[in-house]
Scaffold this active site. Structure first.
Site, PDB file in Angstrom:
ATOM      1  N   GLY A  19      69.667  33.513  23.449  1.00 18.47           N
ATOM      2  CA  GLY A  19      69.260  34.520  24.431  1.00 18.47           C
ATOM      3  C   GLY A  19      69.022  35.859  23.745  1.00 18.47           C
ATOM      4  N   ARG A  44      64.430  29.864  25.674  1.00 20.45           N
ATOM      5  CA  ARG A  44      63.357  28.931  26.077  1.00 20.45           C
ATOM      6  C   ARG A  44      61.961  29.534  25.938  1.00 20.45           C
ATOM      7  NH1 ARG A  44      65.891  28.194  31.824  1.00 20.45           N
ATOM      8  NH2 ARG A  44      66.002  30.414  31.350  1.00 20.45           N
ATOM      9  N   PHE A 102      73.634  33.554  39.300  1.00 17.36           N
ATOM     10  CA  PHE A 102      73.126  34.286  40.458  1.00 17.36           C
ATOM     11  C   PHE A 102      74.217  34.296  41.518  1.00 17.36           C
ATOM     12  CE2 PHE A 102      71.855  29.872  40.824  1.00 17.36           C
ATOM     13  CZ  PHE A 102      72.176  29.541  42.130  1.00 17.36           C
ATOM     14  N   SER A 110      73.572  24.069  46.414  1.00 15.97           N
ATOM     15  CA  SER A 110      73.440  22.624  46.264  1.00 15.97           C
ATOM     16  C   SER A 110      74.202  22.236  44.993  1.00 15.97           C
ATOM     17  CB  SER A 110      71.967  22.241  46.112  1.00 15.97           C
ATOM     18  OG  SER A 110      71.478  22.735  44.883  1.00 15.97           O
ATOM     19  N   TYR A 152      85.847  37.561  34.678  1.00 17.39           N
ATOM     20  CA  TYR A 152      86.249  36.556  35.683  1.00 17.39           C
ATOM     21  C   TYR A 152      86.412  35.162  35.059  1.00 17.39           C
ATOM     22  CZ  TYR A 152      81.132  35.885  36.350  1.00 17.39           C
ATOM     23  OH  TYR A 152      79.789  35.677  36.185  1.00 17.39           O
ATOM     24  N   PRO A 193      82.451  41.321  28.518  1.00 12.98           N
ATOM     25  CA  PRO A 193      81.896  42.623  28.923  1.00 12.98           C
ATOM     26  C   PRO A 193      82.017  42.823  30.433  1.00 12.98           C
ATOM     27  CG  PRO A 193      80.200  41.173  27.940  1.00 12.98           C
ATOM     28  CD  PRO A 193      81.383  40.335  28.282  1.00 12.98           C
ATOM     29  N   PRO A 195      80.197  45.516  33.452  1.00 15.02           N
ATOM     30  CA  PRO A 195      78.777  45.753  33.699  1.00 15.02           C
ATOM     31  C   PRO A 195      78.081  46.620  32.644  1.00 15.02           C
ATOM     32  CG  PRO A 195      80.145  46.677  35.463  1.00 15.02           C
ATOM     33  CD  PRO A 195      81.074  46.108  34.450  1.00 15.02           C
TER      34      PRO A 195
HETATM   35  P1  NAP Z   1      69.686  38.224  30.188  1.00 11.95           P
HETATM   36  O1  NAP Z   1      68.863  39.290  29.546  1.00 11.95           O
HETATM   37  O2  NAP Z   1      69.122  37.559  31.405  1.00 11.95           O
HETATM   38  O3  NAP Z   1      70.002  37.114  29.068  1.00 11.95           O
HETATM   39  C1  NAP Z   1      70.137  35.767  29.297  1.00 11.95           C
HETATM   40  C2  NAP Z   1      69.399  35.054  28.169  1.00 11.95           C
HETATM   41  O4  NAP Z   1      69.726  33.674  28.202  1.00 11.95           O
HETATM   42  C3  NAP Z   1      67.882  35.162  28.248  1.00 11.95           C
HETATM   43  O5  NAP Z   1      67.378  35.651  27.024  1.00 11.95           O
HETATM   44  C4  NAP Z   1      67.411  33.726  28.486  1.00 11.95           C
HETATM   45  O6  NAP Z   1      66.162  33.494  27.839  1.00 11.95           O
HETATM   46  C5  NAP Z   1      68.558  32.920  27.872  1.00 11.95           C
HETATM   47  N1  NAP Z   1      68.669  31.586  28.437  1.00 11.95           N
HETATM   48  C6  NAP Z   1      68.850  31.260  29.741  1.00 11.95           C
HETATM   49  N2  NAP Z   1      68.854  29.921  29.880  1.00 11.95           N
HETATM   50  C7  NAP Z   1      68.703  29.400  28.629  1.00 11.95           C
HETATM   51  C8  NAP Z   1      68.621  28.059  28.119  1.00 11.95           C
HETATM   52  N3  NAP Z   1      68.709  26.996  28.924  1.00 11.95           N
HETATM   53  N4  NAP Z   1      68.464  27.877  26.786  1.00 11.95           N
HETATM   54  C9  NAP Z   1      68.359  28.963  25.957  1.00 11.95           C
HETATM   55  N5  NAP Z   1      68.422  30.241  26.384  1.00 11.95           N
HETATM   56  C10 NAP Z   1      68.591  30.444  27.706  1.00 11.95           C
HETATM   57  O7  NAP Z   1      71.126  38.762  30.610  1.00 11.95           O
HETATM   58  P2  NAP Z   1      72.209  39.730  29.904  1.00 11.95           P
HETATM   59  O8  NAP Z   1      72.689  40.647  30.954  1.00 11.95           O
HETATM   60  O9  NAP Z   1      71.686  40.270  28.635  1.00 11.95           O
HETATM   61  O10 NAP Z   1      73.408  38.714  29.591  1.00 11.95           O
HETATM   62  C11 NAP Z   1      73.764  38.311  28.283  1.00 11.95           C
HETATM   63  C12 NAP Z   1      75.162  37.710  28.282  1.00 11.95           C
HETATM   64  O11 NAP Z   1      76.108  38.699  28.655  1.00 11.95           O
HETATM   65  C13 NAP Z   1      75.393  36.532  29.214  1.00 11.95           C
HETATM   66  O12 NAP Z   1      76.249  35.601  28.607  1.00 11.95           O
HETATM   67  C14 NAP Z   1      76.082  37.154  30.399  1.00 11.95           C
HETATM   68  O13 NAP Z   1      76.869  36.244  31.129  1.00 11.95           O
HETATM   69  C15 NAP Z   1      76.938  38.175  29.694  1.00 11.95           C
HETATM   70  N6  NAP Z   1      77.399  39.292  30.537  1.00 11.95           N
HETATM   71  C16 NAP Z   1      76.524  40.251  30.913  1.00 11.95           C
HETATM   72  C17 NAP Z   1      76.985  41.315  31.665  1.00 11.95           C
HETATM   73  C18 NAP Z   1      76.064  42.449  32.063  1.00 11.95           C
HETATM   74  O14 NAP Z   1      76.505  43.339  32.763  1.00 11.95           O
HETATM   75  N7  NAP Z   1      74.809  42.460  31.649  1.00 11.95           N
HETATM   76  C19 NAP Z   1      78.327  41.356  32.069  1.00 11.95           C
HETATM   77  C20 NAP Z   1      79.190  40.337  31.685  1.00 11.95           C
HETATM   78  C21 NAP Z   1      78.712  39.310  30.898  1.00 11.95           C
HETATM   79  P3  NAP Z   1      65.055  32.423  28.360  1.00 11.95           P
HETATM   80  O15 NAP Z   1      64.828  32.686  29.786  1.00 11.95           O
HETATM   81  O16 NAP Z   1      63.869  32.699  27.461  1.00 11.95           O
HETATM   82  O17 NAP Z   1      65.627  31.058  28.098  1.00 11.95           O
END
Ligand code: NAP
Length: 286
Positions: A19, A44, A102, A110, A152, A193, A195
């Site tokens: 990601g 992806r 989400f 589902s 969480y 992390p 938010p």
């Molecule tokens: P994000 O930009 O939506 O990052 C999610 C990434 O995962 C995307 O680059 C997506 O790329 C990739 N991904 C999703 N499904 C995949 C698959 N099947 N195979 C390979 N890659 C896949 O969200 P973010 O906020 O930066 O989150 C990053 C991490 O931080 C996550 O683990 C999230 O749970 C954690 N986190 C974030 C926050 C926050 O406040 N932002 C807080 C707590 C934890 P593609 O769509 O190209 O596959």
């Protein structure tokens, strides 16, 4: 916010960020590059990865290899490792950052929707970990896993139950392998992390009018969101040799958010000073 580690703290290391083309993965990857690492970003969407790779190379002068991969598919991860090794010789670290999530009342989900989130977060993380770990062990190479969870993962949370179950699994994976694979010089740590604004998280977790109903800032004692560089500093430290005795740890970086939610009387913050004055008077009369 500035970068925290010494120049070249990650020089000579090749790090894979799942990601890594968007959001927090991109920010952490950028700092790894600034510290001298070679970077492999994987997810992806190849178009997103290619654009990010080009920009990151321009911004940092480092080397970025984008490789498309769905982490739910084990064989695709084996391919990522082969391509990365062909380009850079050896992989030293994996940042398991990719996720899906989400919000929804659980009874509206589902079983397939439940599967989708758990498959990306838990299956994807153990797939990447198993493929990389076997490769390191076979080749007698040391390595570092860093897994992005959430707070969480241990408190649980309604309305994100598939993610909650999956992140709890990732935390268990982190701690289990920290014990089992340390003998191979493989470390496993996690970051939880709070938010940190990203387009992906905000779109999925605070969509439309939900953002007006719940103000996530109110939940954070420090009264602000995290800055990406703050997270990148922590991730770079845990990926670097400076943390070589840290193993099996989960570090929270959330401005105190989860602890505020957990403490029984923390909502007394809402009580105004006049009311405290009255209460004090009532107590002194007794
Ligand atoms: P994000 O930009 O939506 O990052 C999610 C990434 O995962 C995307 O680059 C997506 O790329 C990739 N991904 C999703 N499904 C995949 C698959 N099947 N195979 C390979 N890659 C896949 O969200 P973010 O906020 O930066 O989150 C990053 C991490 O931080 C996550 O683990 C999230 O749970 C954690 N986190 C974030 C926050 C926050 O406040 N932002 C807080 C707590 C934890 P593609 O769509 O190209 O596959």
């Amino acid at each position: 916010m500035e970068g925290m580690l010494k120049e070249n703290a990650l020089k000579g290391k090749t790090i894979i960020v799942t990601g890594g083309g968007t959001g927090l993965g991109r920010s952490m990857g950028k700092y790894f590059l600034e510290l001298g690492a070679n970077l492999v970003i994987s997810s992806r969407k190849m178009d997103v990865l290619e654009k990010a790779a080009k920009e990151l190379e321009q911004e940092t002068g480092g080397k970025v290899l984008p490789i498309a991969c769905d982490i739910r598919k084990y064989e695709e991860i084996e391919d990522v490792l082969q391509i990365a090794e062909k380009e850079f010789g050896q992989v030293h670290g994996v940042l398991n950052n990719a996720a899906g999530n989400f919000i929804s009342p659980t009874e509206r989900l589902s079983h397939r929707a439940f599967d989708i989130v758990v498959d990306i977060v838990l299956r994807g993380t153990y797939n990447f970990t198993l493929a990389t770990g076997k490769n390191w062990i076979n080749k007698k190479q040391p390595g570092t896993f860093l897994n992005i969870v959430t707070t969480y993962a241990w408190t649980g949370s309604g309305f994100v139950v598939p993610s909650s179950c999956a992140k709890a699994g990732v935390l268990a994976l982190t701690r289990s392998l920290a014990a089992e694979w340390a003998k191979y010089k493989i470390r496993s740590n996690a970051i939880a992390p709070g938010p940190f604004p990203t387009e992906g998280a905000w779109k999925r977790l605070f969509p439309g009018e939900v953002a007006e109903k719940i103000d996530p800032l109110k939940r954070i004692p420090l009264g602000r969101f995290g800055e990406h560089q703050e997270l990148a500093n922590l991730a770079a430290y845990l990926m670097s040799d400076y943390s070589s005795y840290v193993n099996g740890e989960v570090v929270t970086i959330d401005g105190g958010e989860w602890i505020k939610g957990a403490g029984e009387f923390n909502t007394l913050e809402e009580v105004p000073n006049e009311m405290w004055d009255q209460l004090e008077k009532m107590r002194s009369k007794k």
